[in-house]
Design a protein around this motif. Sequence first.
Motif, short mmCIF file in Angstrom:
data_model
loop_
_atom_site.label_atom_id
_atom_site.label_comp_id
_atom_site.label_asym_id
_atom_site.label_seq_id
_atom_site.Cartn_x
_atom_site.Cartn_y
_atom_site.Cartn_z
N ALA A 118 22.42 14.98 58.05
CA ALA A 118 21.54 16.04 57.55
C ALA A 118 20.82 15.57 56.29
O ALA A 118 19.62 15.81 56.12
N PHE A 119 21.54 14.89 55.41
CA PHE A 119 20.93 14.35 54.19
C PHE A 119 19.90 13.28 54.52
O PHE A 119 18.76 13.32 54.01
N LEU A 120 20.26 12.34 55.36
CA LEU A 120 19.36 11.24 55.69
C LEU A 120 18.12 11.73 56.43
O LEU A 120 17.05 11.10 56.35
N ASN A 121 18.25 12.83 57.14
CA ASN A 121 17.11 13.40 57.87
C ASN A 121 16.33 14.42 57.05
O ASN A 121 15.45 15.10 57.58
N GLN A 128 22.98 19.34 47.38
CA GLN A 128 23.31 20.35 48.39
C GLN A 128 24.38 19.83 49.33
O GLN A 128 25.27 20.59 49.75
N ALA A 129 24.30 18.55 49.69
CA ALA A 129 25.33 17.96 50.55
C ALA A 129 26.69 18.03 49.88
O ALA A 129 27.70 18.37 50.51
N GLU A 130 26.74 17.71 48.59
CA GLU A 130 28.02 17.77 47.86
C GLU A 130 28.53 19.20 47.78
O GLU A 130 29.74 19.44 47.77
N SER A 131 27.61 20.15 47.74
CA SER A 131 28.03 21.56 47.67
C SER A 131 28.73 22.01 48.94
O SER A 131 29.52 22.95 48.92
N LYS A 145 31.02 31.40 45.14
CA LYS A 145 29.64 31.80 44.86
C LYS A 145 28.84 30.65 44.28
O LYS A 145 27.67 30.43 44.65
N ALA A 146 29.44 29.90 43.36
CA ALA A 146 28.74 28.78 42.74
C ALA A 146 28.39 27.71 43.77
O ALA A 146 27.29 27.15 43.75
N SER A 147 29.32 27.43 44.68
CA SER A 147 29.09 26.42 45.70
C SER A 147 27.98 26.87 46.66
O SER A 147 27.12 26.07 47.06
N TYR A 148 28.00 28.15 47.01
CA TYR A 148 26.97 28.67 47.91
C TYR A 148 25.59 28.58 47.25
O TYR A 148 24.61 28.18 47.89
N ASN A 149 25.50 28.93 45.98
CA ASN A 149 24.21 28.88 45.29
C ASN A 149 23.71 27.45 45.14
O ASN A 149 22.51 27.20 45.19
N ALA A 150 24.64 26.51 44.99
CA ALA A 150 24.24 25.10 44.97
C ALA A 150 23.70 24.68 46.33
O ALA A 150 22.72 23.93 46.41
N LEU A 151 24.33 25.16 47.40
CA LEU A 151 23.84 24.86 48.74
C LEU A 151 22.44 25.42 48.96
O LEU A 151 21.62 24.83 49.67
#
Length: 454
Positions: A118-121, A128-131, A145-151
Amino acid sequence: MEKTIAAVSTGSAPGGIGVIRISGSRAVEIANAVFKPFDNSSLLELKGYRAKYGSIVIDGEKADNAVALVFRAPKSYTGEDVAELSVHGGMLLVQKTLEAVLKAGAVPAGPGEFTKRAFLNGKLDLTQAESVAELISAEGEQSLKASYNALQGALSNKINSVLEKLLDSSATMAAWVDYPDEEIPELTDGELEKTLEQCALELKALLDNYENGKTVTKGVVTAIAGRPNVGKSSLMNMLTKTEKSIVTHIEGTTRDIVEESVRLGGLVLHLRDTAGLRSSDDLVESIGIEKAYKALDDAQLVLAVFDNSLSLDGFDRDLISRCKGRAAVAVINKTDLEARLDTSEIEVAFSEIVYISAKNNEGFEELAAAVERLLGVADFDSSAPLLANARQKKNCENAYGEIIEALDALRAGVTFDAVNVMIDSAADELLSLTGKKASAEVVNNIFSKFCVGK
């Protein structure tokens, strides 16, 4: 990425369903080889965002009723053709379905390989990938919530905003220096200084919030400490809502460290219930007491427990001394008993004091509020952009440092071309943070820590 990959994307335990995800140019073809729709159609004819109900066929025999989902490139999680087979969630059935998919031509996905693709494409950037990994491992509400907002791009948007300012300034300076005879508006020292100051402020805000963010997202290593029979194990049981620690009236009952992670308010505490702090001739208990002092020294947060029904003794005072200047909450337990404790020494040493009755499960909310105040996360905004890990922090620190150097050089009268070198270096750090200029080694290291199937 010519290979079509497959993995189980649900947990490794029995459940209602199990999902086998397949991604790559042959994803739908491979899914079609092991799934037969009840309407006798073919998955190959199916458009994206469509589902079929049918049977899983393993070695020529129907093995389960299932649902097949088809997503067509580029409108899928990975940006490739994707098929997902949802079967009943028995471990054997899920594994045999995966084996059939691999036999039909897929290869096993590596850790995080779906998200890596997904990242490479270009479906998401590196933050976002790390999130995604943070979202999966989140234990507390604020962390979730913090992880979702990072995504959703909270950090990416902030970094890209700073990056755009730097690149615009760099491009203008480069054009003005390289083509002095062209009619290019000159960038004044004042305009550039204002831009760099704004970029520095925005990065500094991210760095200043890093520790609070880490506290929320990673949890806090917490030692429950105190002399014997003050109610440490009762507090542990109250927080975990289980009989995690043995509770008796006998001193020295807890001889080793009991560990458990719990949610307290919006935080996760990684609790360590320790042996009572006292002198002992018992060899085993002495080892436990030594471990208790080690846990106390290593803890990010101390819940120092005192008995409301007893006067302070030497071990209480030693604990008070050890907690001075530390992130520590004084927990005065046994408020259900007659008060004999003089709290004056405790009040001098602790900024947060909570009165509880662990036996009666009283004081949980007050303790949660005290911990959040002490750690500075009571007003934590989980929707704000947040640096999630040491890699992101390092890139941000480097970029901030380059901007400060550029500001110092500009104010000292250094030429624009020299200042521009520092601005370009800052931009490179931010491009690395979002993954636009990250090395293959960095990318591979990040995704190697993901679970298989994500």
